[in-house]
Scaffold this motif. Structure first.
Motif, PDB file in Angstrom:
ATOM      1  N   MET A  29       0.836  -1.200   0.000  1.00 46.65           N
ATOM      2  CA  MET A  29       0.000   0.000   0.000  1.00 46.65           C
ATOM      3  C   MET A  29       0.872   1.252   0.000  1.00 46.65           C
ATOM      4  N   GLU A  30       1.900   1.241   0.812  1.00 47.81           N
ATOM      5  CA  GLU A  30       2.815   2.380   0.875  1.00 47.81           C
ATOM      6  C   GLU A  30       3.491   2.620  -0.477  1.00 47.81           C
ATOM      7  N   GLN A  31       3.861   1.552  -1.159  1.00 48.70           N
ATOM      8  CA  GLN A  31       4.468   1.690  -2.483  1.00 48.70           C
ATOM      9  C   GLN A  31       3.497   2.337  -3.463  1.00 48.70           C
ATOM     10  N   VAL A  32       2.255   1.888  -3.453  1.00 42.98           N
ATOM     11  CA  VAL A  32       1.251   2.458  -4.360  1.00 42.98           C
ATOM     12  C   VAL A  32       1.040   3.937  -4.063  1.00 42.98           C
ATOM     13  N   LEU A  33       0.888   4.279  -2.801  1.00 41.64           N
ATOM     14  CA  LEU A  33       0.552   5.657  -2.429  1.00 41.64           C
ATOM     15  C   LEU A  33       1.666   6.652  -2.727  1.00 41.64           C
ATOM     16  N   PHE A  34       2.907   6.264  -2.502  1.00 42.87           N
ATOM     17  CA  PHE A  34       3.983   7.250  -2.571  1.00 42.87           C
ATOM     18  C   PHE A  34       4.916   7.089  -3.774  1.00 42.87           C
ATOM     19  N   THR A  35       4.514   6.261  -4.727  1.00 41.21           N
ATOM     20  CA  THR A  35       5.237   6.175  -5.990  1.00 41.21           C
ATOM     21  C   THR A  35       4.568   7.138  -6.964  1.00 41.21           C
ATOM     22  N   GLU A  36       5.378   7.943  -7.630  1.00 40.61           N
ATOM     23  CA  GLU A  36       4.856   8.882  -8.628  1.00 40.61           C
ATOM     24  C   GLU A  36       4.658   8.133  -9.953  1.00 40.61           C
ATOM     25  N   PRO A  37       3.526   8.341 -10.623  1.00 37.65           N
ATOM     26  CA  PRO A  37       3.382   7.737 -11.952  1.00 37.65           C
ATOM     27  C   PRO A  37       4.557   8.154 -12.839  1.00 37.65           C
ATOM     28  N   GLY A  38       5.103   7.175 -13.565  1.00 41.05           N
ATOM     29  CA  GLY A  38       6.274   7.419 -14.404  1.00 41.05           C
ATOM     30  C   GLY A  38       7.585   7.118 -13.706  1.00 41.05           C
ATOM     31  N   GLU A  39       7.554   6.868 -12.413  1.00 39.36           N
ATOM     32  CA  GLU A  39       8.769   6.611 -11.636  1.00 39.36           C
ATOM     33  C   GLU A  39       9.310   5.199 -11.849  1.00 39.36           C
ATOM     34  N   ARG A  40       8.454   4.243 -12.135  1.00 44.98           N
ATOM     35  CA  ARG A  40       8.880   2.857 -12.296  1.00 44.98           C
ATOM     36  C   ARG A  40       9.069   2.506 -13.764  1.00 44.98           C
ATOM     37  N   VAL A  41      10.200   1.897 -14.048  1.00 47.02           N
ATOM     38  CA  VAL A  41      10.492   1.425 -15.399  1.00 47.02           C
ATOM     39  C   VAL A  41       9.517   0.288 -15.723  1.00 47.02           C
ATOM     40  N   MET A  43       6.456   0.234 -15.839  1.00 51.95           N
ATOM     41  CA  MET A  43       5.136   0.405 -15.218  1.00 51.95           C
ATOM     42  C   MET A  43       4.843   1.908 -15.124  1.00 51.95           C
ATOM     43  N   PRO A  44       4.684   2.582 -16.260  1.00 51.08           N
ATOM     44  CA  PRO A  44       4.590   4.040 -16.250  1.00 51.08           C
ATOM     45  C   PRO A  44       3.349   4.617 -15.562  1.00 51.08           C
ATOM     46  N   ILE A  45       2.299   3.832 -15.393  1.00 53.95           N
ATOM     47  CA  ILE A  45       1.106   4.378 -14.737  1.00 53.95           C
ATOM     48  C   ILE A  45       0.972   3.907 -13.292  1.00 53.95           C
ATOM     49  N   PHE A  46       1.941   3.106 -12.806  1.00 57.58           N
ATOM     50  CA  PHE A  46       1.881   2.627 -11.425  1.00 57.58           C
ATOM     51  C   PHE A  46       2.060   3.788 -10.460  1.00 57.58           C
ATOM     52  N   GLY A  47       1.289   3.777  -9.392  1.00 57.47           N
ATOM     53  CA  GLY A  47       1.442   4.756  -8.326  1.00 57.47           C
ATOM     54  C   GLY A  47       0.250   5.667  -8.191  1.00 57.47           C
ATOM     55  N   CYS A  48       0.346   6.519  -7.196  1.00 59.06           N
ATOM     56  CA  CYS A  48      -0.745   7.414  -6.843  1.00 59.06           C
ATOM     57  C   CYS A  48      -0.323   8.873  -6.981  1.00 59.06           C
ATOM     58  N   GLY A  49       0.931   9.157  -6.706  1.00 60.78           N
ATOM     59  CA  GLY A  49       1.426  10.511  -6.868  1.00 60.78           C
ATOM     60  C   GLY A  49       1.004  11.487  -5.791  1.00 60.78           C
ATOM     61  N   LEU A  50       0.917  11.021  -4.568  1.00 54.33           N
ATOM     62  CA  LEU A  50       0.475  11.898  -3.477  1.00 54.33           C
ATOM     63  C   LEU A  50       1.491  12.977  -3.109  1.00 54.33           C
ATOM     64  N   ASN A  51       2.760  12.745  -3.386  1.00 59.03           N
ATOM     65  CA  ASN A  51       3.784  13.715  -2.983  1.00 59.03           C
ATOM     66  C   ASN A  51       3.528  15.107  -3.552  1.00 59.03           C
ATOM     67  N   ARG A  52       2.993  15.184  -4.757  1.00 57.15           N
ATOM     68  CA  ARG A  52       2.753  16.489  -5.378  1.00 57.15           C
ATOM     69  C   ARG A  52       1.640  17.276  -4.667  1.00 57.15           C
TER      70      ARG A  52
END
Length: 121
Positions: A29-41, A43-52
């Motif tokens: 869950m933590e990985q999903v929430l705090f990974t920015e889309p485009g951050e993972r090779v 898997m460009p749409i993985f993540g939630c992008g909450l940091n912004r």
């Protein structure tokens, strides 16, 4: 059953550290929430992008949008592991506090996870 722990580390016996399923789900869950889309090779749409959102102006609309973003991301990326039942979000002095209530699938065990993200500034 034990699973590799996140973040990856070596335990005191020199082996891959392991964890149990409930901890593994929280780590994911933590990985999903705090990974920015485009951050993972690959898997460009993985993540939630909450940091912004840490620097956005706080409003009722932002809080509701953030709750929806969190619930949608978790249900999309973890649909085989959890069913989200409630999400609460609080912004306070440059920090975001997130509480997620969920059911572990397929057993239906109720769980709750808390996450905090502070701005680096």
């Amino acid at each position: 059953m034990n699973y590799p722990d996140f973040p990856y580390r070596i335990d005191t016996q020199g082996r891959t550290a392991t964890t149990h399923r409930f901890d593994l789900i929280r780590d994911r869950m933590e990985q999903v929430l705090f990974t920015e889309p485009g951050e993972r090779v690959m898997m460009p749409i993985f993540g939630c992008g909450l940091n912004r959102l840490l620097f956005a102006g706080v409003s009722d609309a932002l809080i509701e949008d953030t709750r929806t973003l969190i619930a949608t991301a978790l249900q999309s990326w973890m649909q085989d592991d959890i069913e989200v039942t409630d999400v609460s979000v609080l912004f306070d002095q440059g920090a975001m506090f997130i509480d997620v209530s969920y059911l572990v699938l397929p057993s239906g065990d109720p769980q709750q996870a808390q996450f905090v993200r502070e701005s680096a500034a």
